[in-house]
Design an enzyme around this catalytic site. Structure first.
Site, mmCIF file in Angstrom:
data_model
loop_
_atom_site.group_PDB
_atom_site.id
_atom_site.type_symbol
_atom_site.label_atom_id
_atom_site.label_comp_id
_atom_site.label_asym_id
_atom_site.label_seq_id
_atom_site.Cartn_x
_atom_site.Cartn_y
_atom_site.Cartn_z
ATOM 1 N N ASP A 407 -19.394 -52.786 9.212
ATOM 2 C CA ASP A 407 -17.943 -52.734 9.389
ATOM 3 C C ASP A 407 -17.559 -52.240 10.785
ATOM 4 O O ASP A 407 -18.356 -51.608 11.479
ATOM 5 C CB ASP A 407 -17.357 -51.795 8.331
ATOM 6 C CG ASP A 407 -15.905 -52.078 8.012
ATOM 7 O OD1 ASP A 407 -15.262 -52.858 8.741
ATOM 8 O OD2 ASP A 407 -15.409 -51.508 7.020
ATOM 9 N N GLU A 462 -7.224 -55.001 0.264
ATOM 10 C CA GLU A 462 -7.234 -53.624 0.748
ATOM 11 C C GLU A 462 -5.906 -53.258 1.404
ATOM 12 O O GLU A 462 -5.526 -52.082 1.446
ATOM 13 C CB GLU A 462 -8.381 -53.390 1.724
ATOM 14 C CG GLU A 462 -8.221 -54.058 3.079
ATOM 15 C CD GLU A 462 -9.329 -53.648 4.049
ATOM 16 O OE1 GLU A 462 -10.412 -53.264 3.581
ATOM 17 O OE2 GLU A 462 -9.095 -53.713 5.267
#
Length: 657
Positions: A407, A462
C-alpha cells in the site's frame, strides 16, 4: 499507399490506412512534418488527426519530420489464456501496421474491432532519456467527457504536486471545453466522441515507464507524464512512503532497445461494449510465470474497514491473536479462502516488516489458520516492503504467509512502475500473491504476472468511512464497470451489512455503512471484478445480520469461465451474468433511480435450472436492508424476468443446472 506533397512542406506526407478485421473501425495515419492518426467508426471520424511524438535527450524528436523507411502489415488472430479473470481465454484479433522510420524507431499501430492502439518502439542501442512524450486526443466537436481528476488539487500548488496521488476519485462529467485545464486526469477516462460512439482512453504494458495523465486543452486532451525522481525522502503515511522532493527534466531513462506502453482508445457503440473490452489485458506482456498452479484466487475476511469490531466474545477485540483467530474461525466456517492482517500487525512508524507487535504471534496464527484451511495475507507499506523485499518475501513465505497487500505507493513515475514489476516478480519467485493498494490501474501487469491478483486504483467502499454526506457512491458504482474496470480488476471491497437510503448516509470510521440497499451490495459481487475479493464487514455482522446473504457472498466465485454484460447504461444501471462451471450468477445495480429491468436468460443452456434470488424488498426504498430471498424457483433459457430495483438498489441471482 497514397503520397501527398504539401505546398510548403519540406517532408513528403505519406498516408496509410489500417482497418479492423471487421472493417468497421479504422485509422488514417499521416507521416510527414508530424506523425498523426485518427479514429473512424462505421465510416464517421470520431477522433480528429492527433499528433504523437517522443522527444529524446539526443536531440531527436521521433514523430517530427517522420520519414518512413518501411511499412509492414500483418494480422494477429490467436486465443490467449486469461486465468484469474472474467473468462478462461480471450481472442487477440487485429490488423497490424508497423512503420519503420529513419532515426532508429518504429511505431506499431493495431486496429481491433473494438479499439485502436499504438506504441513507439526504440531500436537505439545507446542509453538516452525521454524528455517528453507527445500524446494527443483531438476532437472537432466539444464532446462530453467523464474523467477522474487527481484528488486534492489546489490551483495554487505547483503542477508537480499532482503526481502524488492514490488514483482514487469520483468522476466529473462535463464537455471538454468546460473541464479544468490545470487539473490532471488519470486513466481510464471516457469521451462521448461522436453520436453513438464512446472512447475509453487508457494504456497497457506500463512497464518501467511513467503513467499517462491527460489535460483538457481546447478541443483536445494532451498527455503529460511524471518526470523522473531526483531526490526522495522517507515520510508520508506512518513513514512508509518515499516522497519526491525534486525531479529531473526528463520522464524516463532508456538503457536498451525496448517497446513503450500501448496507447489505447477502446471503442463502444453501446456502453456495455466498454464494459466487456479486453484490450488492457490482451496488450499486457505475456505471462512470465511458468507454473501458475499455486495461484489461488478467492475471498478474504477483511479487518480494517470494520475496525476489528466483533462482538459477543470474551476477549477484547483489536489487533491481537484472539481477534484474528475469530476471523479465521469465521472464514473456515464459511469456506472463505483468506484472512488479511491489515495495517497494525507490524510495529508502527518503523518501516520494518520484521518487527511484529507483541500482541501478534504470526507463527501461531499461521499454524492455526492452516488447520482451518485458511491462508493469511499481510498488509505492507510500500517502503517497508521495497527496502527489504527479498528478505521479507523469503521469511514470510517460509513461515506460510500466502501473500502481501502492498500500500501507499501513490505515484506512477518510472521508478514506481518499475517497482510494480519487480515486486510481482519477487512474490512469484516465492509463490506469493500480491495485491496493490495506493495503486494505479493494472495496465496489463496482471497478464504478465498472474500472481498480481488485484489492484486498487478505485474510490472503493473504504471512502464510506470518511466521505462527505453528499458523496454519491451509488452513482459511482454504476460508472466504474464502464470506465475503471475496463483497465482490469479492482479491489473495491464490497460486502457491507449496514446500509443507508438516499439522504440518510452518515460517515462513520468505526462502524461504517454503505449507500444503497443490501441487494446493491450483493449485486456488486457479480458486477465488479476482484480475483481477490474482500468481505469488508466484520464476522459478527455477517453472522448476526447477514442470514442467507452471508452464505451467498461467501461462496460466490471470484474468477470466471465466461462473462456476459447483459444490460447497462453508464451512470444509470448495469446487469452482468457470469458463469463458473455449470452455475450462472447474475448481478444488477441501479443508481438512485428506481427501475424495472427485463433480464434475458438466453445465456442458460438447455433444460431446467434451479434459481435463488435476492431482490430488493418492497420497503427497500425506506429501509435499505429490506430484501426478499427466494429459493426453489425454476427457469429456462429464452425466457425473461422482470425485476424491480429500489433507489440505490440491486439484485443477485444464482442458476444451478
Amino acid at each position: 499507399m497514397l503520397c501527398l506533397l504539401g505546398g510548403m512542406s519540406m517532408t513528403a506526407q505519406k498516408q496509410f490506412e489500417l482497418k479492423s478485421p471487421d472493417g468497421k473501425v479504422a485509422t488514417s495515419i499521416q507521416a510527414g512534418e508530424t506523425l498523426t492518426y485518427d479514429i473512424q467508426v462505421d465510416g464517421q471520424q470520431v477522433m480528429a488527426p492527433s499528433a504523437i511524438s517522443m522527444k529524446l535527450s539526443t536531440g531527436k524528436t521521433w514523430g517530427e519530420n517522420a520519414k518512413v523507411k518501411k511499412a509492414r502489415r500483418s494480422e494477429i488472430n490467436a486465443q490467449i489464456a486469461s486465468p484469474f479473470t472474467r473468462q478462461t481465454s480471450m481472442q487477440d484479433h487485429c490488423n497490424v501496421l508497423t512503420l519503420d522510420f529513419s532515426g532508429n524507431y518504429s511505431v506499431e499501430f493495431r486496429a481491433y474491432d473494438d479499439g485502436i492502439c499504438y506504441r513507439f518502439v526504440s531500436k537505439e542501442k545507446k542509453p538516452f532519456q525521454v524528455i517528453s512524450e507527445g500524446v494527443e486526443y483531438q476532437f472537432t466537436n466539444d464532446p462530453t467527457c467523464v474523467v477522474p481528476y487527481v484528488p486534492h488539487f489546489n490551483a495554487n500548488n505547483a503542477p508537480e504536486v499532482q503526481f502524488k496521488n492514490s488514483f482514487e476519485n469520483y468522476y466529473e462529467t462535463a464537455s471538454l471545453s468546460k473541464l479544468d485545464g490545470k487539473r490532471y486526469s488519470f486513466l481510464p477516462l471516457v469521451v462521448n466522441a461522436a453520436k453513438g460512439v464512446k472512447l475509453c482512453i487508457t494504456e497497457s504494458h506500463l512497464e518501467n515507464y511513467p503513467g499517462l495523465y491527460l489535460i483538457a486543452d481546447g478541443k483536445r486532451f494532451r498527455g503529460i507524464n511524471a518526470p523522473y525522481p531526483n531526490e526522495v525522502k522517507q515520510g508520508g503515511h506512518n513513514n512508509l512512503q518515499m516522497l519526491v522532493q525534486t525531479r529531473f527534466d526528463y520522464i524516463a531513462k532508456v538503457e536498451a532497445p525496448r517497446t513503450f506502453p500501448w496507447r489505447i482508445a477502446m471503442v463502444g457503440r453501446q456502453d456495455i461494449d466498454l464494459a466487456q473490452n479486453n484490450l488492457s489485458y490482451i496488450l499486457g506482456a505475456p505471462s512470465r510465470v511458468e507454473d501458475i498452479s499455486w495461484i489461488r484466487p478467492g475471498k478474504v475476511a477483511w479487518d480494517w474497514w470494520n475496525y476489528w469490531n466483533i462482538s459477543g466474545v470474551d476477549f477484547k477485540a483489536g489487533i491481537n491473536n484472539e481477534t484474528y483467530k475469530y476471523y479465521i474461525d469465521f472464514a473456515s466456517k464459511k469456506g472463505i479462502e483468506y484472512v488479511i492482517l491489515d495495517e497494525g500487525w507490524a510495529v508502527n512508524k518503523k518501516a520494518d516488516l520484521m518487527q511484529v507487535i507483541p500482541q501478534i504471534d504470526l507463527k501461531e496464527l499461521v499454524a492455526y489458520a492452516k488447520q482451518k484451511n485458511v491462508g493469511l495475507i499481510l498488509w505492507a507499506g510500500y517502503w517497508a516492503f521495497d527496502r527489504d523485499m527479498e528478505n521479507v518475501c523469503r521469511h514470510y513465505s517460509e513461515m506460510g504467509i500466502k501473500g502481501f497487500k502492498v500500500d501507499f505507493m501513490d505515484r506512477d513515475d518510472q521508478v514506481m512502475t518499475e517497482f510494480y514489476y519487480r515486486a510481482a516478480e519477487m512474490c512469484a519467485k516465492y509463490k506469493m500473491l500480491i495485491d496493490f493498494h495506493g495503486a494505479f490501474k493494472p495496465a496489463g501487469l496482471n497478464r504478465t504476472y498472474p500472481n498480481a491478483i488485484n489492484f486498487e486504483g478505485v474510490a472503493g467502499l473504504e471512502q464510506m468511512k470518511w466521505a462527505d454526506k453528499d458523496c454519491d457512491q451509488v452513482l459511482y458504482d454504476t460508472q466504474i464497470p464502464f470506465i475503471r474496470q475496463a483497465a482490469g480488476p479492482m479491489d473495491y471491497t464490497q460486502g457491507a451489512m449496514l446500509h443507508a437510503c438516499k439522504g440518510r448516509f452518515v460517515a462513520n470510521y468505526y462502524e461504517p455503512m454503505s449507500q444503497g440497499t443490501r441487494c446493491h451490495q450483493l449485486g456488486l459481487y457479480m458486477i465488479l471484478e476482484s480475483p481477490l475479493s474482500m468481505l469488508c464487514d466484520n464476522p459478527s455482522n455477517y453472522l448476526n445480520l447477514g442470514g442467507p446473504c452471508t452464505d451467498f457472498i461467501a461462496q460466490v466465485p471470484t474468477v470466471w469461465d465466461e462473462t456476459r454484460f447483459l444490460l447497462g447504461e453508464m451512470g444509470e444501471y448495469v446487469v452482468t451474468a457470469r458463469r463458473k462451471g455449470n452455475t450462472w450468477y447474475v448481478g444488477g445495480i441501479t443508481n438512485w433511480t428506481s427501475r424495472d429491468v427485463t433480464v434475458p436468460t438466453d445465456f442458460l443452456g438447455e433444460g431446467n435450472w434451479k434459481m435463488e434470488s435476492f431482490i430488493d424488498g418492497v420497503n427497500a426504498h425506506r429501509r435499505a436492508d429490506d430484501y426478499a430471498f427466494k429459493t426453489g424457483q425454476t427457469a429456462k433459457a429464452g425466457t425473461s424476468m422482470k425485476i424491480h430495483m429500489a433507489p440505490g438498489g440491486g439484485f443477485a441471482l444464482k442458476f444451478t443446472k
